[in-house]
Design a protein around this motif. Structure first.
Motif, PDB file in Angstrom:
ATOM      1  N   PRO A   3       6.320 -15.679  47.832  1.00  0.00           N
ATOM      2  CA  PRO A   3       4.966 -14.985  47.851  1.00  0.00           C
ATOM      3  C   PRO A   3       4.014 -15.573  48.957  1.00  0.00           C
ATOM      4  CG  PRO A   3       5.904 -15.108  45.797  1.00  0.00           C
ATOM      5  CD  PRO A   3       6.916 -15.836  46.557  1.00  0.00           C
ATOM      6  N   ALA A   4       3.863 -16.903  48.633  1.00  0.00           N
ATOM      7  CA  ALA A   4       2.765 -17.569  49.674  1.00  0.00           C
ATOM      8  C   ALA A   4       2.937 -17.294  50.981  1.00  0.00           C
ATOM      9  CB  ALA A   4       2.737 -18.908  49.315  1.00  0.00           C
ATOM     10  N   GLN A   5       4.527 -17.610  51.485  1.00  0.00           N
ATOM     11  CA  GLN A   5       4.828 -17.269  52.991  1.00  0.00           C
ATOM     12  C   GLN A   5       4.454 -15.799  53.419  1.00  0.00           C
ATOM     13  OE1 GLN A   5       8.669 -18.918  52.356  1.00  0.00           O
ATOM     14  NE2 GLN A   5       8.136 -20.889  53.308  1.00  0.00           N
ATOM     15  N   MET A   6       4.930 -14.904  52.296  1.00  0.00           N
ATOM     16  CA  MET A   6       4.813 -13.229  52.861  1.00  0.00           C
ATOM     17  C   MET A   6       3.252 -13.174  52.979  1.00  0.00           C
ATOM     18  SD  MET A   6       6.313 -10.175  50.764  1.00  0.00           S
ATOM     19  CE  MET A   6       6.336  -8.541  51.531  1.00  0.00           C
ATOM     20  N   GLY A   7       2.436 -13.558  52.003  1.00  0.00           N
ATOM     21  CA  GLY A   7       1.181 -13.517  52.163  1.00  0.00           C
ATOM     22  C   GLY A   7       0.484 -13.786  53.490  1.00  0.00           C
ATOM     23  N   ALA A   8       0.963 -15.068  54.041  1.00  0.00           N
ATOM     24  CA  ALA A   8       0.460 -15.509  55.408  1.00  0.00           C
ATOM     25  C   ALA A   8       0.988 -14.679  56.186  1.00  0.00           C
ATOM     26  CB  ALA A   8       0.990 -16.975  55.496  1.00  0.00           C
ATOM     27  N   LEU A   9       2.281 -14.284  56.371  1.00  0.00           N
ATOM     28  CA  LEU A   9       2.836 -13.428  57.181  1.00  0.00           C
ATOM     29  C   LEU A   9       2.113 -12.238  57.493  1.00  0.00           C
ATOM     30  CD1 LEU A   9       5.410 -12.774  59.241  1.00  0.00           C
ATOM     31  CD2 LEU A   9       6.555 -12.034  56.975  1.00  0.00           C
TER      32      LEU A   9
END
Length: 326
Positions: free
Chosen positions: A300-306
């Motif tokens: 989730p955190a990586q997807m949000g940054a993406l």
């Protein structure tokens, strides 16, 4: 994303989920089937990925994943429906770069703000694009294409699967970074654009790699460059744009799951871990690869940054090209 799902779904029965992949008991479990909305008609890779993951939910989460195709508004309809759903973990949508990070700049009202109205859950796969020209045509390299375009502003053409599609915007990014003026010719899908390119009625296209791969392998189209950070194993002799001096022409179309805003962290994390485990299973990964995509997981955190980075990138491209769709 009109990638055929036959390679994903036409496979032997899946093996049972390995016990080691199931992990410890989760603090949350769904109380009823989880609805998985697909923003496009059957046959798109979103559809295939949703079904591939959904069919394993029973084993992983104790409830089935029920796939529901809800096409419309260039993929925005299903995203908006999910954004408005109760944040209880029982509705997800298989989103992609286009409907999350391009549509908000192309349409006056998509019904959702991707920064505010959805919860990133997991990314599972991505594809790169490839610049192709007619194999027997006069253009044999990216420098030759740029030189021809600059010598004849507005005379060369590129085809895409539709106005505002990721192939359209990938070509707009190419034009912006190379200082060229090439005229867009939109089609209703990738297949007719590829037909006209093979026939010589178009100069080029920058399409999702799986859509062009067969034409390249059979000698009808010539691949000049791929938009990935590294070369694609399916086309190992084709350079990246970075190798050719254009590192900013980097385009991936990624596919992932999102839920409504305010999805509680325990629910979000449970769903994310389950989806990523399923995507990384050898038999799942093999079926994704067979369809021309690459397993590429993000939490989730990586997807949000993406999502944030892609919104910044594509917002600039779309505003720079003065694109707006009704």
């Amino acid at each position: 994303m009109p990638l055929a799902r036959r390679g994903l779904l036409a496979a032997p029965a899946l093996l049972a989920l390995p016990a080691r992949a199931q992990g410890p008991a989760s603090p949350w479990a769904p109380e009823k089937p989880v609805r998985i909305l697909i923003p496009y008609t059957p046959g798109a890779i979103n559809d295939a990925l949703g079904r591939l993951v959904g069919e394993r939910f029973q084993e992983v989460l104790g409830q089935p994943g029920l796939v529901e195709n809800r096409p419309g508004a260039s993929g925005s309809l299903a995203i908006a429906a999910t954004a408005q759903a109760a944040p209880d973990g029982h509705m997800l949508v298989v989103a992609n770069t286009a409907n999350l990070c391009m549509n908000p700049f192309l349409f006056a009202n998509t019904g959702y703000d991707p920064r505010r109205d959805i919860t990133p859950v997991a990314v599972v796969a991505r594809v790169m694009n490839v610049l192709v020209v007619k194999a027997e045509g006069p253009i044999r390299s990216v420098p030759e294409l740029i030189a021809a375009a600059k010598a004849q502003p507005g005379k060369l053409t590129f085809g895409s699967s539709g106005a505002g599609s990721s192939p359209h915007l990938a070509a707009e990014l190419f034009k912006a970074k190379t200082g060229t003026d090439i005229t867009h010719v939109p089609y209703r899908g990738s297949a007719p654009a590829q037909v006209d390119l093979v026939a010589g009625r178009l100069t080029m296209s920058i399409d999702n790699l799986p859509n062009a791969l067969g034409h390249v392998q059979e000698g009808r189209l010539r691949a000049l460059a791929v938009t990935g950070r590294e070369r694609d194993p399916a086309m190992p002799d084709v350079p990246t744009f970075a190798e050719l001096g254009f590192p900013e022409v980097e385009v991936y179309v990624w596919f992932g799951f999102v839920g409504p805003a305010a999805l509680p962290a325990p629910i979000r994390d449970c769903l994310s871990q389950a989806i990523i485990r399923i995507a990384q299973l050898p038999e799942t990964a093999e079926r994704i690869t067979r369809a021309g995509a690459t397993v590429w997981t993000r939490d989730p955190a990586q997807m949000g940054a993406l999502i944030a980075a892609e919104l910044d990138k594509w917002g600039g491209v779309i505003r720079g090209a003065n694109l707006r769709l009704e």
